[in-house]
Design an enzyme around this catalytic site. Structure first.
Site, PDB file in Angstrom:
ATOM      1  N   GLU A 167     -53.785  10.056 -14.350  1.00 48.15           N
ATOM      2  CA  GLU A 167     -54.488  10.671 -13.216  1.00 48.15           C
ATOM      3  C   GLU A 167     -55.344   9.667 -12.446  1.00 48.15           C
ATOM      4  O   GLU A 167     -56.578   9.816 -12.358  1.00 48.15           O
ATOM      5  CB  GLU A 167     -55.356  11.835 -13.699  1.00 48.15           C
ATOM      6  CG  GLU A 167     -54.585  12.920 -14.416  1.00 48.15           C
ATOM      7  CD  GLU A 167     -55.427  14.158 -14.711  1.00 48.15           C
ATOM      8  OE1 GLU A 167     -56.658  14.113 -14.548  1.00 48.15           O
ATOM      9  OE2 GLU A 167     -54.823  15.195 -15.087  1.00 48.15           O
ATOM     10  N   GLU A 366     -49.205  16.929 -19.288  1.00 50.29           N
ATOM     11  CA  GLU A 366     -50.381  17.751 -19.635  1.00 50.29           C
ATOM     12  C   GLU A 366     -50.241  19.104 -18.962  1.00 50.29           C
ATOM     13  O   GLU A 366     -49.806  19.205 -17.815  1.00 50.29           O
ATOM     14  CB  GLU A 366     -51.707  17.147 -19.134  1.00 50.29           C
ATOM     15  CG  GLU A 366     -52.244  16.011 -19.919  1.00 50.29           C
ATOM     16  CD  GLU A 366     -53.589  15.498 -19.391  1.00 50.29           C
ATOM     17  OE1 GLU A 366     -54.387  16.296 -18.854  1.00 50.29           O
ATOM     18  OE2 GLU A 366     -53.816  14.290 -19.508  1.00 50.29           O
TER      19      GLU A 366
HETATM   20  C1  BG6 Z   1     -57.033  16.127 -17.383  1.00 52.02           C
HETATM   21  C2  BG6 Z   1     -57.411  14.854 -18.066  1.00 52.02           C
HETATM   22  O1  BG6 Z   1     -57.514  16.048 -16.084  1.00 52.02           O
HETATM   23  O2  BG6 Z   1     -57.540  17.312 -17.825  1.00 52.02           O
HETATM   24  C3  BG6 Z   1     -58.115  15.033 -19.386  1.00 52.02           C
HETATM   25  O3  BG6 Z   1     -56.314  13.969 -18.181  1.00 52.02           O
HETATM   26  C4  BG6 Z   1     -59.030  16.223 -19.348  1.00 52.02           C
HETATM   27  O4  BG6 Z   1     -58.746  13.841 -19.726  1.00 52.02           O
HETATM   28  C5  BG6 Z   1     -58.207  17.466 -19.060  1.00 52.02           C
HETATM   29  O5  BG6 Z   1     -59.793  16.367 -20.492  1.00 52.02           O
HETATM   30  C6  BG6 Z   1     -58.989  18.761 -19.022  1.00 52.02           C
HETATM   31  O6  BG6 Z   1     -59.936  18.756 -18.036  1.00 52.02           O
HETATM   32  P1  BG6 Z   1     -61.472  18.937 -18.345  1.00 52.02           P
HETATM   33  O7  BG6 Z   1     -62.169  18.477 -17.115  1.00 52.02           O
HETATM   34  O8  BG6 Z   1     -61.698  20.363 -18.625  1.00 52.02           O
HETATM   35  O9  BG6 Z   1     -61.746  18.043 -19.489  1.00 52.02           O
END
Ligand code: BG6
Length: 465
Positions: A167, A366
């Site tokens: 990202e 993800e």
């Molecule tokens: C993604 C990232 O944006 O989302 C992670 O690659 C992150 O590092 C995950 O933890 C979840 O988002 P957040 O902001 O709730 O941690």
């Protein structure tokens, strides 16, 4: 055969990152990253003031954790090598304790038939380099390439899936536009330079990897957030959505796959007089060194309407001068994270990649759901009954399945995340894992219902309704 039967060899697993899982030990040799520094300076900005040293102790518990990955059906697992652990000052000496640790993790994964996918940069700039400007400084690009080559040479005999960034738009947004990453600047000109350098660094690392000829693949992981106009028949809404797409998706997607920045993006940045500093040979380098494999992170869509609110000139130009975010009535929300859940978005991204980006090999790197207060769902056996997570994953996988039927070249699905981990400013507020981590009991792990369910999906290579 199940109703949703995935292609043979489909990758089932999850994703995490070094800074969110490893933790720190006295004398482990790790240098500070921007997260260590920011927490020291402003711990009040982190949920319950839990900082990055209190992550899920993967550093000491990795063997147990890898057994839990096996128990939850993982055939692959992505994490990142922390630059500030391997090369504590960002440049210079390699930390041998880090080499030993990452070697042990990789070997343990392979010994358990779990393929390691390794990412190089997950928001974790070494502090020594940040002091000299971080991604704003071209020297960081050079240092990153040395870091990348060091990783390829140390671990590339066994790791066959590499990623240059996770990202990369997020450090741009967080650090230089919207104040949720260090160094908390709000400055679009800097944001452009940072994004440009990340793109350049990615291309240079890809070049270095291919030259080493280690027989694997290298890609990038992008959070592709489809931009939907409020009204698809309203030209102003459509134009605004196109701007959001250019700023937040195509700024990395186009150079990664097509080797060039979108001309409309260059035009709008040019009109603002904010084009980055580049060297003559850069654009050719970016053109010639594109990715082998695309990781797609998908959580939520972006809903856009034409700019209706007054432009805020406080910090000079901002991407938001070109669009307004739109709260669609009736949207389905994850109230804890404040993100809309729109399952079809994953299909729209895959369709876009198929139709407009040469149907490049890709996977869902993800996808997931962060929920606060999951203790309330613990049953008498001590297992979190997270049926909502199972439903979330199923509903997204159905759309992945549909895209495959239509010819998308999608190779796998990784959940965010394996076990509950440290989520930056949100720390441990929202839990994402297949496996619960109890911070009050020395990080005790317990597989959630969704983890057991995922094992059956992986074993069957699919699922019923
Ligand atoms: C993604 C990232 O944006 O989302 C992670 O690659 C992150 O590092 C995950 O933890 C979840 O988002 P957040 O902001 O709730 O941690």
């Amino acid at each position: 055969m199940t109703k949703y039967q995935f292609p043979k060899g489909f990758w089932w697993g999850s994703a995490a990152s070094g800074p969110q899982t490893e933790g720190r030990l006295p004398n482990d040799g790790k240098g500070d990253s921007i997260w260590d520094e920011w927490f020291k300076e402003s711990s009040e900005r982190f949920f319950n003031q839990v900082g990055p040293e209190k992550t899920s102790q993967f550093l000491t518990k990795y063997k147990e954790d890898i057994q839990l990955m096996k128990a939850t059906g993982h055939t692959s697992y992505r994490t990142s090598i922390q630059w500030s652990r391997l090369i504590p000052e960002g440049t210079g000496a390699v930390n041998q304790k880090a080499v030993t640790f990452y070697n042990a993790v990789i070997d343990e994964l392979l010994a358990n038939d779990i393929e390691p996918f390794i990412n190089l940069f997950h928001f974790d700039m070494p502090m020594k380099l940040q002091e000299k400007g971080g991604w704003l400084n071209r020297e960081t690009v050079e240092a990153y390439v040395v870091f990348a080559e060091t990783c390829f040479k140390l671990f590339g005999d066994r790791v066959k899936k590499w990623f240059t960034h996770n990202e990369p738009i997020v450090p741009v947004e967080g650090g230089y536009l919207y104040d949720f990453h260090y160094p908390n600047h709000i400055n679009m000109k800097e944001a452009v330079q940072v994004g440009y350098h990340e793109n350049l660094a990615s291309a240079m690392a890809i070049k270095a990897y291919h030259e080493l000829d280690l027989g694997g693949e290298i890609g990038i992981i992008l959070n592709l957030t489809p931009s939907y106009p409020r009204d698809a028949k309203n030209a102003a809404d459509v134009k605004a959505a196109n701007y959001a797409d250019l700023f937040f998706n195509r700024s990395f997607l186009d150079p990664a796959i097509k080797g060039e920045f979108p001309i409309e993006l260059v035009e709008v940045i040019g009109e603002l007089g904010m084009l980055p500093e580049i060297k003559d040979e850069d654009l050719e380098l970016i053109k010639e060194n594109t990715i082998d494999l695309l990781g797609i992170n998908y959580y939520q869509p972006r809903r856009i309407k034409a700019k209706e609110s007054a432009i805020d000139h406080t910090n000079g130009p901002m991407p938001d001068d070109y669009f307004d975010n739109y709260e669609m009535p009736g949207r389905k929300m994850n109230p804890y994270r404040g993100w809309e859940i729109y399952e079809k978005g994953i299909y729209d991204i895959l369709t876009n990649v198929r139709e407009n980006y040469g149907n490049i090999r890709c996977y869902i790197s993800e996808n997931g759901m962060g929920v606060e207060g999951e203790e309330q769902y613990i049953d008498e056996q001590g297992v979190i009954q997270d049926d909502y997570r199972i439903e979330f994953v199923k509903d997204h996988l159905k759309y992945v399945f549909q895209a495959i039927q239509e010819g998308s070249n999608v190779q796998g699905y990784h959940m965010w995340t394996c076990m509950d981990n440290w989520s930056w400013m949100n720390a441990y507020k929202n839990r994402y894992g297949f496996i619960a981590v109890d911070l009050d009991q020395d990080g005790k792990r317990t597989i959630k219902k969704s983890g057991h369910w995922f094992k059956t999906v992986s074993d069957l290579n699919g699922f019923e309704d």
